[in-house]
Motif scaffolding. Structure first.
Motif, PDB file in Angstrom:
ATOM      1  N   ARG A 107      32.361  48.092  34.090  1.00  0.00           N
ATOM      2  CA  ARG A 107      33.230  49.252  34.322  1.00  0.00           C
ATOM      3  C   ARG A 107      34.477  48.812  35.085  1.00  0.00           C
ATOM      4  NH1 ARG A 107      32.443  54.919  35.075  1.00  0.00           N
ATOM      5  NH2 ARG A 107      34.075  55.739  36.421  1.00  0.00           N
ATOM      6  N   ALA A 108      35.588  49.513  34.824  1.00  0.00           N
ATOM      7  CA  ALA A 108      36.824  49.284  35.587  1.00  0.00           C
ATOM      8  C   ALA A 108      37.507  50.619  35.824  1.00  0.00           C
ATOM      9  CB  ALA A 108      37.760  48.345  34.845  1.00  0.00           C
ATOM     10  N   ASP A 109      37.917  50.850  37.068  1.00  0.00           N
ATOM     11  CA  ASP A 109      38.658  52.053  37.434  1.00  0.00           C
ATOM     12  C   ASP A 109      40.031  51.618  37.932  1.00  0.00           C
ATOM     13  OD1 ASP A 109      36.571  54.018  36.978  1.00  0.00           O
ATOM     14  OD2 ASP A 109      35.561  53.135  38.707  1.00  0.00           O
ATOM     15  N   TYR A 110      41.073  52.032  37.219  1.00  0.00           N
ATOM     16  CA  TYR A 110      42.447  51.656  37.538  1.00  0.00           C
ATOM     17  C   TYR A 110      43.146  52.854  38.140  1.00  0.00           C
ATOM     18  CZ  TYR A 110      47.287  50.033  36.633  1.00  0.00           C
ATOM     19  OH  TYR A 110      48.608  49.676  36.744  1.00  0.00           O
ATOM     20  N   ASN A 111      43.462  52.783  39.433  1.00  0.00           N
ATOM     21  CA  ASN A 111      44.225  53.817  40.124  1.00  0.00           C
ATOM     22  C   ASN A 111      45.686  53.378  40.096  1.00  0.00           C
ATOM     23  OD1 ASN A 111      45.646  55.266  42.186  1.00  0.00           O
ATOM     24  ND2 ASN A 111      43.669  55.903  43.017  1.00  0.00           N
ATOM     25  N   ILE A 112      46.479  54.020  39.275  1.00  0.00           N
ATOM     26  CA  ILE A 112      47.853  53.578  39.058  1.00  0.00           C
ATOM     27  C   ILE A 112      48.704  53.741  40.310  1.00  0.00           C
ATOM     28  CG2 ILE A 112      49.962  54.036  37.728  1.00  0.00           C
ATOM     29  CD1 ILE A 112      48.119  54.492  35.315  1.00  0.00           C
ATOM     30  N   VAL A 118      39.349  48.506  40.296  1.00  0.00           N
ATOM     31  CA  VAL A 118      38.033  48.219  40.846  1.00  0.00           C
ATOM     32  C   VAL A 118      37.102  47.980  39.668  1.00  0.00           C
ATOM     33  CG1 VAL A 118      36.104  49.056  42.231  1.00  0.00           C
ATOM     34  CG2 VAL A 118      38.460  49.633  42.883  1.00  0.00           C
ATOM     35  N   MET A 119      36.586  46.750  39.571  1.00  0.00           N
ATOM     36  CA  MET A 119      35.669  46.385  38.495  1.00  0.00           C
ATOM     37  C   MET A 119      34.276  46.249  39.086  1.00  0.00           C
ATOM     38  SD  MET A 119      38.054  43.697  36.380  1.00  0.00           S
ATOM     39  CE  MET A 119      37.175  43.916  34.828  1.00  0.00           C
ATOM     40  N   THR A 120      33.276  46.826  38.397  1.00  0.00           N
ATOM     41  CA  THR A 120      31.907  46.797  38.906  1.00  0.00           C
ATOM     42  C   THR A 120      30.922  46.447  37.796  1.00  0.00           C
ATOM     43  OG1 THR A 120      31.714  49.187  38.545  1.00  0.00           O
ATOM     44  CG2 THR A 120      32.314  48.471  40.767  1.00  0.00           C
ATOM     45  N   GLY A 121      29.813  45.862  38.206  1.00  0.00           N
ATOM     46  CA  GLY A 121      28.738  45.522  37.278  1.00  0.00           C
ATOM     47  C   GLY A 121      28.942  44.192  36.594  1.00  0.00           C
ATOM     48  N   ASN A 122      28.266  43.158  37.070  1.00  0.00           N
ATOM     49  CA  ASN A 122      28.310  41.826  36.458  1.00  0.00           C
ATOM     50  C   ASN A 122      29.737  41.334  36.236  1.00  0.00           C
ATOM     51  OD1 ASN A 122      25.444  41.594  36.234  1.00  0.00           O
ATOM     52  ND2 ASN A 122      25.556  42.995  34.501  1.00  0.00           N
ATOM     53  N   VAL A 123      30.503  41.299  37.299  1.00  0.00           N
ATOM     54  CA  VAL A 123      31.900  40.875  37.219  1.00  0.00           C
ATOM     55  C   VAL A 123      31.974  39.370  37.002  1.00  0.00           C
ATOM     56  CG1 VAL A 123      34.106  40.745  38.450  1.00  0.00           C
ATOM     57  CG2 VAL A 123      32.651  42.761  38.713  1.00  0.00           C
ATOM     58  N   LEU A 124      32.803  38.958  36.062  1.00  0.00           N
ATOM     59  CA  LEU A 124      33.085  37.545  35.806  1.00  0.00           C
ATOM     60  C   LEU A 124      34.589  37.374  35.811  1.00  0.00           C
ATOM     61  CD1 LEU A 124      32.461  34.624  34.879  1.00  0.00           C
ATOM     62  CD2 LEU A 124      32.537  35.500  32.531  1.00  0.00           C
ATOM     63  N   LEU A 125      35.080  36.504  36.686  1.00  0.00           N
ATOM     64  CA  LEU A 125      36.503  36.184  36.768  1.00  0.00           C
ATOM     65  C   LEU A 125      36.686  34.726  36.382  1.00  0.00           C
ATOM     66  CD1 LEU A 125      39.491  36.548  37.690  1.00  0.00           C
ATOM     67  CD2 LEU A 125      38.710  36.014  40.003  1.00  0.00           C
ATOM     68  N   THR A 126      37.553  34.457  35.420  1.00  0.00           N
ATOM     69  CA  THR A 126      37.870  33.078  35.068  1.00  0.00           C
ATOM     70  C   THR A 126      39.350  32.831  35.347  1.00  0.00           C
ATOM     71  OG1 THR A 126      38.280  33.666  32.750  1.00  0.00           O
ATOM     72  CG2 THR A 126      36.075  32.885  33.308  1.00  0.00           C
ATOM     73  N   SER A 134      30.409  38.211  40.625  1.00  0.00           N
ATOM     74  CA  SER A 134      30.000  39.084  41.721  1.00  0.00           C
ATOM     75  C   SER A 134      29.592  40.421  41.138  1.00  0.00           C
ATOM     76  CB  SER A 134      31.155  39.277  42.728  1.00  0.00           C
ATOM     77  OG  SER A 134      32.201  40.028  42.127  1.00  0.00           O
ATOM     78  N   GLU A 135      29.197  41.327  42.003  1.00  0.00           N
ATOM     79  CA  GLU A 135      28.845  42.678  41.553  1.00  0.00           C
ATOM     80  C   GLU A 135      30.066  43.582  41.491  1.00  0.00           C
ATOM     81  OE1 GLU A 135      26.125  44.090  40.137  1.00  0.00           O
ATOM     82  OE2 GLU A 135      25.657  41.965  40.020  1.00  0.00           O
ATOM     83  N   SER A 136      31.078  43.314  42.336  1.00  0.00           N
ATOM     84  CA  SER A 136      32.287  44.132  42.288  1.00  0.00           C
ATOM     85  C   SER A 136      33.501  43.312  42.688  1.00  0.00           C
ATOM     86  CB  SER A 136      32.162  45.369  43.187  1.00  0.00           C
ATOM     87  OG  SER A 136      32.179  44.996  44.541  1.00  0.00           O
ATOM     88  N   MET A 137      34.653  43.764  42.196  1.00  0.00           N
ATOM     89  CA  MET A 137      35.916  43.100  42.512  1.00  0.00           C
ATOM     90  C   MET A 137      36.992  44.174  42.559  1.00  0.00           C
ATOM     91  SD  MET A 137      37.970  40.084  40.474  1.00  0.00           S
ATOM     92  CE  MET A 137      38.205  41.007  38.953  1.00  0.00           C
ATOM     93  N   THR A 138      37.791  44.147  43.631  1.00  0.00           N
ATOM     94  CA  THR A 138      38.928  45.047  43.759  1.00  0.00           C
ATOM     95  C   THR A 138      40.191  44.216  43.665  1.00  0.00           C
ATOM     96  OG1 THR A 138      37.676  46.553  45.160  1.00  0.00           O
ATOM     97  CG2 THR A 138      40.083  46.756  45.217  1.00  0.00           C
TER      98      THR A 138
END
Length: 162
Positions: A107-112, A118-126, A134-138
């Protein structure tokens, strides 16, 4: 779409990894002008005038400047002032890309207005050859930084240069 389990498994097999409870990372490629227009394409659209939302479904791709967000379902919430998007709620497996940096989550919630994703649930950043989970990333799109939390795992590729 990349499959987080296979990428992490492959990176773990190649060696090295650091574990931490939280991490702040440079996210310069994701720096974004939040005042730019937002373009949305999808297979279908359902508009609800009563609550000021629009639901895009099927192969949804959202662009703003160089940033692209893709998901099966995105709810667009409009501010009370007509025609201005307040936030986007993407679900069903989300990919956020800009240059050689990419992030995936459930999931991702973008507050313009706030300029945050805010990305949640099995976050993968490359980032190039490096990967973080991680579980979440802001993500702060104005400063180009991200804060990861919830059992952070980092895999850094070693340089060949001494």
């Amino acid at each position: 779409m990349l499959r987080p389990f296979f990428i992490i498994l492959a990176l773990a097999a190649s060696g090295g990894g650091a574990l931490a409870q939280g991490a702040q990372v440079a996210f310069g490629g994701m720096q974004q002008d939040t005042k730019l227009p937002v373009e949305v394409s999808a297979d279908s659209l359902s508009v609800n005038q009563a609550d000021g939302t629009a639901l895009y479904t099927g192969n949804v791709v959202i662009g703003q400047g160089e940033m692209r967000l893709a998901a099966p379902r995105v709810l667009v919430v409009y501010a009370e002032s007509a025609g201005r998007i307040e936030r986007l709620e993407a679900t069903g497996g989300v990919t956020l890309v800009n240059g050689d940096e990419a992030a995936e989550a459930e999931r991702a919630d973008y507050n313009i207005d706030a300029g945050t994703v805010v990305m949640t649930g099995n976050v993968l950043l490359t980032q190039g050859g490096n990967a973080l989970t991680s579980e979440s990333m802001t993500v702060n799109l104005e400063s180009g930084t991200a804060q990861m939390s919830g059992r952070v795992r980092t895999v850094l590729q070693q340089s060949d240069n001494p």
